[in-house]
Scaffold this motif. Structure first.
Motif, PDB file in Angstrom:
ATOM      1  N   GLN A   1      66.874  47.392  90.289  1.00 13.06           N
ATOM      2  CA  GLN A   1      66.086  47.312  89.060  1.00 13.06           C
ATOM      3  C   GLN A   1      66.449  46.047  88.288  1.00 13.06           C
ATOM      4  O   GLN A   1      65.575  45.333  87.781  1.00 13.06           O
ATOM      5  N   SER A   2      67.738  45.752  88.206  1.00 10.00           N
ATOM      6  CA  SER A   2      68.206  44.579  87.465  1.00 10.00           C
ATOM      7  C   SER A   2      67.710  43.285  88.101  1.00 10.00           C
ATOM      8  O   SER A   2      67.330  42.342  87.402  1.00 10.00           O
ATOM      9  N   VAL A   3      67.726  43.226  89.435  1.00 12.78           N
ATOM     10  CA  VAL A   3      67.247  42.030  90.139  1.00 12.78           C
ATOM     11  C   VAL A   3      65.793  41.756  89.786  1.00 12.78           C
ATOM     12  O   VAL A   3      65.418  40.630  89.413  1.00 12.78           O
ATOM     13  N   PHE A   4      64.953  42.785  89.878  1.00 11.63           N
ATOM     14  CA  PHE A   4      63.532  42.580  89.611  1.00 11.63           C
ATOM     15  C   PHE A   4      63.243  42.415  88.128  1.00 11.63           C
ATOM     16  O   PHE A   4      62.308  41.690  87.751  1.00 11.63           O
ATOM     17  N   ARG A   5      64.017  43.061  87.281  1.00 16.36           N
ATOM     18  CA  ARG A   5      63.837  42.856  85.833  1.00 16.36           C
ATOM     19  C   ARG A   5      64.052  41.385  85.483  1.00 16.36           C
ATOM     20  O   ARG A   5      63.293  40.794  84.704  1.00 16.36           O
ATOM     21  N   LEU A   6      65.082  40.799  86.076  1.00 16.88           N
ATOM     22  CA  LEU A   6      65.359  39.391  85.811  1.00 16.88           C
ATOM     23  C   LEU A   6      64.253  38.500  86.370  1.00 16.88           C
ATOM     24  O   LEU A   6      63.823  37.534  85.723  1.00 16.88           O
ATOM     25  N   LEU A   7      63.747  38.838  87.563  1.00 18.30           N
ATOM     26  CA  LEU A   7      62.658  38.057  88.159  1.00 18.30           C
ATOM     27  C   LEU A   7      61.389  38.130  87.309  1.00 18.30           C
ATOM     28  O   LEU A   7      60.718  37.112  87.063  1.00 18.30           O
ATOM     29  N   TYR A   8      61.049  39.331  86.868  1.00 21.58           N
ATOM     30  CA  TYR A   8      59.846  39.503  86.051  1.00 21.58           C
ATOM     31  C   TYR A   8      59.994  38.787  84.704  1.00 21.58           C
ATOM     32  O   TYR A   8      59.039  38.167  84.207  1.00 21.58           O
ATOM     33  N   THR A   9      61.172  38.891  84.102  1.00 19.85           N
ATOM     34  CA  THR A   9      61.400  38.218  82.826  1.00 19.85           C
ATOM     35  C   THR A   9      61.281  36.712  82.984  1.00 19.85           C
ATOM     36  O   THR A   9      60.671  36.029  82.152  1.00 19.85           O
TER      37      THR A   9
ATOM     38  N   GLY B   1      70.549  32.697  85.395  1.00 19.89           N
ATOM     39  CA  GLY B   1      70.800  32.383  86.801  1.00 19.89           C
ATOM     40  C   GLY B   1      72.201  32.800  87.215  1.00 19.89           C
ATOM     41  O   GLY B   1      72.402  33.396  88.289  1.00 19.89           O
ATOM     42  N   THR B   2      73.185  32.491  86.372  1.00 19.02           N
ATOM     43  CA  THR B   2      74.556  32.927  86.633  1.00 19.02           C
ATOM     44  C   THR B   2      74.633  34.444  86.676  1.00 19.02           C
ATOM     45  O   THR B   2      75.326  35.026  87.523  1.00 19.02           O
ATOM     46  N   SER B   3      73.913  35.078  85.759  1.00 23.53           N
ATOM     47  CA  SER B   3      73.891  36.538  85.718  1.00 23.53           C
ATOM     48  C   SER B   3      73.353  37.110  87.023  1.00 23.53           C
ATOM     49  O   SER B   3      73.914  38.061  87.581  1.00 23.53           O
ATOM     50  N   ALA B   4      72.266  36.526  87.535  1.00 25.02           N
ATOM     51  CA  ALA B   4      71.671  37.006  88.787  1.00 25.02           C
ATOM     52  C   ALA B   4      72.640  36.853  89.956  1.00 25.02           C
ATOM     53  O   ALA B   4      72.737  37.734  90.825  1.00 25.02           O
TER      54      ALA B   4
ATOM     55  N   ILE C   1      79.680  27.269  78.391  1.00 27.12           N
ATOM     56  CA  ILE C   1      79.859  28.582  77.764  1.00 27.12           C
ATOM     57  C   ILE C   1      78.668  29.485  78.076  1.00 27.12           C
ATOM     58  O   ILE C   1      78.844  30.661  78.411  1.00 27.12           O
ATOM     59  N   PHE C   2      77.447  28.941  78.009  1.00 25.63           N
ATOM     60  CA  PHE C   2      76.264  29.750  78.335  1.00 25.63           C
ATOM     61  C   PHE C   2      76.306  30.218  79.784  1.00 25.63           C
ATOM     62  O   PHE C   2      75.931  31.348  80.100  1.00 25.63           O
ATOM     63  N   GLY C   3      76.775  29.357  80.681  1.00 25.46           N
ATOM     64  CA  GLY C   3      76.902  29.746  82.079  1.00 25.46           C
ATOM     65  C   GLY C   3      77.925  30.853  82.265  1.00 25.46           C
ATOM     66  O   GLY C   3      77.672  31.828  82.996  1.00 25.46           O
ATOM     67  N   LEU C   4      79.054  30.737  81.600  1.00 26.64           N
ATOM     68  CA  LEU C   4      80.098  31.759  81.707  1.00 26.64           C
ATOM     69  C   LEU C   4      79.653  33.076  81.090  1.00 26.64           C
ATOM     70  O   LEU C   4      80.038  34.156  81.560  1.00 26.64           O
ATOM     71  N   LEU C   5      78.835  33.004  80.046  1.00 27.06           N
ATOM     72  CA  LEU C   5      78.320  34.235  79.422  1.00 27.06           C
ATOM     73  C   LEU C   5      77.494  35.056  80.406  1.00 27.06           C
ATOM     74  O   LEU C   5      77.451  36.290  80.321  1.00 27.06           O
ATOM     75  N   GLY C   6      76.848  34.388  81.355  1.00 22.63           N
ATOM     76  CA  GLY C   6      76.034  35.101  82.329  1.00 22.63           C
ATOM     77  C   GLY C   6      76.828  36.052  83.200  1.00 22.63           C
ATOM     78  O   GLY C   6      76.277  37.037  83.708  1.00 22.63           O
ATOM     79  N   ILE C   7      78.124  35.782  83.391  1.00 20.13           N
ATOM     80  CA  ILE C   7      78.946  36.628  84.268  1.00 20.13           C
ATOM     81  C   ILE C   7      79.107  38.033  83.687  1.00 20.13           C
ATOM     82  O   ILE C   7      78.766  39.022  84.346  1.00 20.13           O
TER      83      ILE C   7
END
Length: 430
Positions: A155-163, A281-284, A332-338
């Motif tokens: 669900q999270s993968v596709f939520r990110l793709l749709y967003t 992207g980092t989050s994904a 910092i924004f990249g690290l926040l994605g983790i």
């Protein structure tokens, strides 16, 4: 990944979170349409205060509908299952009401206000009819914690793709469909994306065999009994308040990114897209390792580590341009994605699925829908708190204009929200 629920079924389930598209349309384009900037080629439709009042009215209705729809889906029974029929019934009206936002009457402020309030109420009602039963499918068909975590991850993968789709495509679609006519291009863009939203929902409707995968639990609880069972559960209470303060902080964090890029870091608007791409992207990229770590160590430990990281990194944003060079902002924004990978995307549906499954076993009543409905209520409350705080804090020490001082105050407020969330999740037990 789960063997009982095949990989293709998990993917078909994830595709159904396509309502994230209309969620992003509402967040990004409603205010733009009704109160456009001067350079947009559009004309303001009504006074800002009336827009706020109409949307606030529809949001309050939305908060009330969450637990009600959840309860109704718990009690419902059909040959297609409990949850799938709600998604099937709600998907098309949800898309139609999204399109309706962009065709208001413009003959008077009163007519437009009433139209926006009613359309918003219809939109959020059908949003709940789709989203609450959709999320309740996780504990409905997932019999083990690992199965529920896998479903939540997809669900999270596709939520990110749709967003991402709803954030990146609109500009090109408006230009393509409008060919110089912004109003026409905007409306056709919304229609195009709303159709995709409905199609995604029907993939889940026709491809996820809920009845075959669900564990049969027959019950007809009264709503008073359900709420009594749920609200006396201490772990559930700690989870809800932990979630509330996390999303207050997260909503403020997302909103202040634009201001950080332009006013603190001194970049152009185009770099806002770059910063968002870096963060999400980092989050994904962290979805899969977060899934594996959660299976090994449980949600609570990973969530607590994520909240500590979010607190420290948001304090880093507070210090950006003070004792931390502004060049470190993108890092910092990249690290926040983790930590956001788990805390904002995977954990809310997965943890609630486990909680609702436990409560169903303990009470003998099917109450997953109500649990997800109550979670929805707290998520909407987090939105209202953040939207009430942001305009006030951003203009601190200013004369109705956004100030750097105000931006830093929002960062500090977000950090404190993450800290309070940590306290509640520390009390929580898996």
């Amino acid at each position: 990944m789960s063997k009982r629920i095949p990989l293709n079924i998990q993917i078909f389930y994830g595709i159904g979170v396509s309502y994230a598209i209309v969620d992003q349309i509402f967040a990004q384009w409603i205010l733009y349409f009704y109160l456009p900037p001067e350079s947009s080629g559009l004309k303001p439709i009504m006074a800002p205060v009336l827009i706020s009042l109409a949307l606030a009215f529809s949001r309050i209705t939305d908060m009330i509908s969450d637990p009600v729809v959840g309860f109704l889906s718990d009690k419902f029974s059909s040959k297609w299952g409990r949850r799938i029929p709600f998604i099937a019934v709600g998907a098309i009206p949800l898309s139609l009401s999204t399109v309706a936002f962009f065709y208001p009457p413009t003959n008077s402020n009163t007519a437009t206000f009433i139209y926006l309030a009613i359309t918003g109420t219809i939109f959020f009602t059908f949003y709940t009819i789709v989203s609450a039963p959709y999320n309740a499918l996780i504990p409905e068909i997932g019999q083990t914690s690992d199965e529920r975590l896998d479903l939540s991850t997809w669900q999270s993968v596709f939520r990110l793709l749709y967003t991402a789709m709803a954030m990146i495509l609109p500009g090109a679609l408006i230009q393509y469909f409008g060919n110089g006519d912004t109003l026409k291009g905007l409306r056709y863009m919304v229609i195009f994306l709303s159709v995709i939203s409905a199609l995604g929902a029907f993939v889940t409707v026709f491809k996820v065999p809920e009845k075959k995968l669900a564990t049969p639990v027959e019950s007809s609880p009264k709503i008073r009994e359900v709420f009594k069972d749920i609200m006396r559960d201490k772990p559930f209470q700690n989870y809800l308040f932990g979630l509330l303060f996390f999303f207050v902080g997260f909503n403020c964090l997302r909103a202040m990114m634009n201001y950080y890029i332009e006013d603190v870091m001194g970049h152009s608007k185009e770099m806002i897209t770059v910063a968002s791409a870096i963060l999400f992207g980092t989050s994904a990229l962290c979805f899969y390792p977060t899934n594996k770590l959660s299976k090994k160590y449980g949600y609570r430990k990973i969530m607590l580590i994520s909240l500590i990281a979010l607190f420290l990194l948001t304090i880093g944003l507070f210090g950006l341009g003070k004792f931390i060079p502004v060049d470190y902002g993108f890092l910092i924004f990249g690290l926040l994605g983790i930590p956001i990978s788990g805390a904002a995307f995977i954990f809310p549906p997965a943890m609630m699925a486990d909680i609702s499954n436990r409560l169903t076993i303990e009470t003998g009543n099917r109450i997953e829908g109500v649990c997800f409905g109550i979670q929805g209520f707290f998520l909407k409350m987090a939105f209202l708190i953040s939207i009430a705080v942001l305009p006030i804090m951003l203009v601190l020490k200013g004369f109705g204009e956004v100030t750097k001082y105000g931006i830093y105050c929002v960062a500090l407020f977000s950090a404190m929200s993450f800290l309070i969330s940590f306290i509640f999740f520390y009390k929580y037990r898996d």
